[in-house]
Scaffold this motif. Structure first.
Motif, PDB file in Angstrom:
ATOM      1  N   PRO A  21       0.843  -1.205   0.000  1.00 40.32           N
ATOM      2  CA  PRO A  21       0.000   0.000   0.000  1.00 40.32           C
ATOM      3  C   PRO A  21       0.873   1.248   0.000  1.00 40.32           C
ATOM      4  N   LEU A  22       0.538   2.205  -0.820  1.00 40.99           N
ATOM      5  CA  LEU A  22       1.389   3.384  -0.988  1.00 40.99           C
ATOM      6  C   LEU A  22       0.786   4.617  -0.316  1.00 40.99           C
ATOM      7  N   ALA A  23       1.650   5.385   0.333  1.00 39.30           N
ATOM      8  CA  ALA A  23       1.232   6.675   0.885  1.00 39.30           C
ATOM      9  C   ALA A  23       1.060   7.670  -0.253  1.00 39.30           C
ATOM     10  N   TYR A  24       0.205   8.666  -0.036  1.00 39.43           N
ATOM     11  CA  TYR A  24      -0.061   9.621  -1.119  1.00 39.43           C
ATOM     12  C   TYR A  24      -0.601  10.924  -0.563  1.00 39.43           C
ATOM     13  N   GLU A  25      -0.560  11.947  -1.407  1.00 41.13           N
ATOM     14  CA  GLU A  25      -1.259  13.205  -1.179  1.00 41.13           C
ATOM     15  C   GLU A  25      -2.201  13.426  -2.350  1.00 41.13           C
ATOM     16  N   LEU A  26      -3.408  13.854  -2.072  1.00 41.36           N
ATOM     17  CA  LEU A  26      -4.385  14.142  -3.120  1.00 41.36           C
ATOM     18  C   LEU A  26      -4.555  15.649  -3.238  1.00 41.36           C
ATOM     19  N   HIS A  27      -4.320  16.163  -4.432  1.00 45.73           N
ATOM     20  CA  HIS A  27      -4.473  17.584  -4.718  1.00 45.73           C
ATOM     21  C   HIS A  27      -5.702  17.760  -5.602  1.00 45.73           C
ATOM     22  N   GLU A  28      -6.738  18.324  -5.010  1.00 46.76           N
ATOM     23  CA  GLU A  28      -8.007  18.486  -5.710  1.00 46.76           C
ATOM     24  C   GLU A  28      -8.013  19.795  -6.502  1.00 46.76           C
ATOM     25  N   PRO A  29      -8.722  19.820  -7.641  1.00 43.73           N
ATOM     26  CA  PRO A  29      -8.880  21.091  -8.360  1.00 43.73           C
ATOM     27  C   PRO A  29      -9.651  22.092  -7.516  1.00 43.73           C
ATOM     28  N   GLY A  31     -12.445  24.311  -6.268  1.00 45.24           N
ATOM     29  CA  GLY A  31     -13.880  24.233  -6.460  1.00 45.24           C
ATOM     30  C   GLY A  31     -14.395  22.860  -6.821  1.00 45.24           C
ATOM     31  N   SER A  32     -13.555  21.815  -6.631  1.00 44.17           N
ATOM     32  CA  SER A  32     -13.954  20.464  -7.059  1.00 44.17           C
ATOM     33  C   SER A  32     -15.103  19.905  -6.235  1.00 44.17           C
ATOM     34  N   LYS A  33     -15.361  20.491  -5.046  1.00 42.70           N
ATOM     35  CA  LYS A  33     -16.460  19.980  -4.232  1.00 42.70           C
ATOM     36  C   LYS A  33     -17.821  20.319  -4.832  1.00 42.70           C
ATOM     37  N   THR A  34     -17.830  21.328  -5.710  1.00 42.31           N
ATOM     38  CA  THR A  34     -19.108  21.736  -6.296  1.00 42.31           C
ATOM     39  C   THR A  34     -19.183  21.481  -7.791  1.00 42.31           C
ATOM     40  N   THR A  35     -18.061  21.138  -8.412  1.00 36.69           N
ATOM     41  CA  THR A  35     -18.047  20.877  -9.847  1.00 36.69           C
ATOM     42  C   THR A  35     -17.381  19.547 -10.138  1.00 36.69           C
ATOM     43  N   GLN A  36     -17.755  18.937 -11.247  1.00 36.63           N
ATOM     44  CA  GLN A  36     -17.158  17.675 -11.655  1.00 36.63           C
ATOM     45  C   GLN A  36     -15.766  17.906 -12.231  1.00 36.63           C
ATOM     46  N   PRO A  37     -14.782  17.018 -11.945  1.00 45.50           N
ATOM     47  CA  PRO A  37     -13.464  17.149 -12.562  1.00 45.50           C
ATOM     48  C   PRO A  37     -13.582  17.097 -14.090  1.00 45.50           C
ATOM     49  N   ALA A  38     -12.678  17.801 -14.761  1.00 48.88           N
ATOM     50  CA  ALA A  38     -12.716  17.856 -16.224  1.00 48.88           C
ATOM     51  C   ALA A  38     -12.142  16.607 -16.878  1.00 48.88           C
ATOM     52  N   GLY A  39     -11.569  15.721 -16.097  1.00 49.98           N
ATOM     53  CA  GLY A  39     -10.982  14.511 -16.654  1.00 49.98           C
ATOM     54  C   GLY A  39     -10.596  13.554 -15.559  1.00 49.98           C
ATOM     55  N   PRO A  40     -10.058  12.387 -15.929  1.00 51.92           N
ATOM     56  CA  PRO A  40      -9.663  11.391 -14.936  1.00 51.92           C
ATOM     57  C   PRO A  40      -8.472  11.866 -14.116  1.00 51.92           C
ATOM     58  N   PRO A  41      -8.199  11.206 -13.006  1.00 51.36           N
ATOM     59  CA  PRO A  41      -7.088  11.629 -12.150  1.00 51.36           C
ATOM     60  C   PRO A  41      -5.729  11.516 -12.833  1.00 51.36           C
ATOM     61  N   ILE A  42      -4.787  12.199 -12.247  1.00 49.16           N
ATOM     62  CA  ILE A  42      -3.385  12.135 -12.642  1.00 49.16           C
ATOM     63  C   ILE A  42      -2.600  11.531 -11.490  1.00 49.16           C
ATOM     64  N   ALA A  63      -3.405  20.359 -11.054  1.00 51.45           N
ATOM     65  CA  ALA A  63      -4.794  20.192 -10.619  1.00 51.45           C
ATOM     66  C   ALA A  63      -5.597  21.453 -10.920  1.00 51.45           C
ATOM     67  N   ARG A  64      -4.984  22.606 -10.677  1.00 52.47           N
ATOM     68  CA  ARG A  64      -5.636  23.886 -10.946  1.00 52.47           C
ATOM     69  C   ARG A  64      -5.837  24.114 -12.447  1.00 52.47           C
ATOM     70  N   ASP A  65      -4.794  23.905 -13.227  1.00 50.61           N
ATOM     71  CA  ASP A  65      -4.835  24.241 -14.644  1.00 50.61           C
ATOM     72  C   ASP A  65      -5.690  23.281 -15.461  1.00 50.61           C
ATOM     73  N   LEU A  66      -5.741  22.012 -15.043  1.00 48.93           N
ATOM     74  CA  LEU A  66      -6.454  20.998 -15.813  1.00 48.93           C
ATOM     75  C   LEU A  66      -7.801  20.620 -15.205  1.00 48.93           C
ATOM     76  N   SER A  67      -8.074  21.136 -14.005  1.00 46.22           N
ATOM     77  CA  SER A  67      -9.305  20.770 -13.277  1.00 46.22           C
ATOM     78  C   SER A  67      -9.417  19.251 -13.142  1.00 46.22           C
TER      79      SER A  67
END
Length: 292
Positions: A21-29, A31-42, A63-67
């Motif tokens: 199992p790998l440790a990670y940090e998730l960087h959300e776009p 306003g992502s809590k109110t809008t759908q991401p523009a594409g799959p995760p990176i 995350a910001r530039d690509l949503s």
């Protein structure tokens, strides 16, 4: 300079049964809590002696530039992820495949630098259905003789461990004998931590013995035959113009493994993400906005 290996042996099948199992940090776009991401995760995979924190700034920017959400991972034997005596690209690719399954991540873009690049390539070639596209940063799908600098780094880091240092300045003074570049020393010293809260002594978080024994594995590439495994989806290869990790004579082999690859040169050395982050960001954005 990379040395091409024979192209007849095949790499063993992947399995997530023994993956870590790998440790990670998730960087959300934004306003992502109110809008759908523009594409799959990176997914962002660091290089040898790196960690998820090295890619924090660029991950937030993408995350910001690509949503799109960006997962910055700690590969095995790095950062906060578990340690294991087996350290090679198939094992690391299996870890990433397990991460995708555990976190229900579907067809991500996988970006990897150096060791992370070969991990991304291995995953794409062995399990292409798991990956949408890849971005390889200053590495190629070839067997190569790893720079002797990495062995020197291990020796210097072991000397620091044995010295019982309590200040990073003291560790840096030792490491100067092994690496003249301050940015590279700072990168390596980012692995220092205090394992005992009651003691001021600092140690390296990474398992130096395991990584030292695995340096040959880090030069190798597990897939040898482009007629046996091929990634038919988009792939971007970004190389530093002052680096020797992706020489012109390996480009035909890259094309055999990754027939839809593009090449972008960035004015930088091997550590091009930190040396020229804006050029790297622009190359990634152009590719991901227009992958075909």
């Amino acid at each position: 300079m990379p040395v091409l290996a024979n192209t007849f042996s095949k790499c063993r099948p992947m399995s997530t049964d023994t993956a870590l199992p790998l440790a990670y940090e998730l960087h959300e776009p934004s306003g992502s809590k109110t809008t759908q991401p523009a594409g799959p995760p990176i997914l962002f995979l660091h290089g040898l002696f790196g960690s998820k924190k090295n890619n924090r700034s660029i991950s937030k920017a993408l995350a910001r530039d690509l949503s799109r959400p960006v997962y910055a991972l700690d590969l095995r034997n790095h950062g906060e992820s578990p340690h294991h005596k087996q350290h090679d690209y198939l094992s690391m690719a299996e870890d990433v495949a397990r991460f995708l399954s555990q976190h229900n991540v579907k067809e991500p873009t996988v970006i990897g630098h150096s060791m992370g690049a070969k991990t991304a390539m291995t995953l794409a070639l062995k399990s292409p259905d798991l990956v949408r596209d890849i971005i390889s940063v200053d590495n190629a799908p070839v067997d190569a003789i790893l720079s002797t600098d990495f062995a020197k780094y291990v020796r210097g880091m072991k000397q620091i461990d044995n010295a019982g240092v309590t200040r990073q300045a003291d560790a840096d003074a030792i490491l100067k004998d092994y690496e003249p570049s301050l940015p590279i020393r700072q990168f390596l010293l980012g692995n220092l931590h205090r394992p005992d809260r009651n003691s001021p002594q600092q140690k390296f978080r990474v398992p130096l013995d395991i990584l030292g024994r695995s340096l040959t594995n880090m030069g190798d590439f597990p897939c040898k035959d482009p007629n046996a495994v091929r990634f038919e989806k988009p792939a971007l290869f970004i190389r530093g113009t002052e680096s020797k990790y992706v020489a012109d004579d390996v480009l035909p082999l890259i094309g055999q493994f990754f027939p839809k690859f593009r090449l972008v040169d960035v004015k930088a050395g091997h550590w091009l993400i930190s040396e020229n982050p804006e050029a790297f960001r622009e190359a990634v954005l152009e590719f991901l906005r227009n992958p075909y």
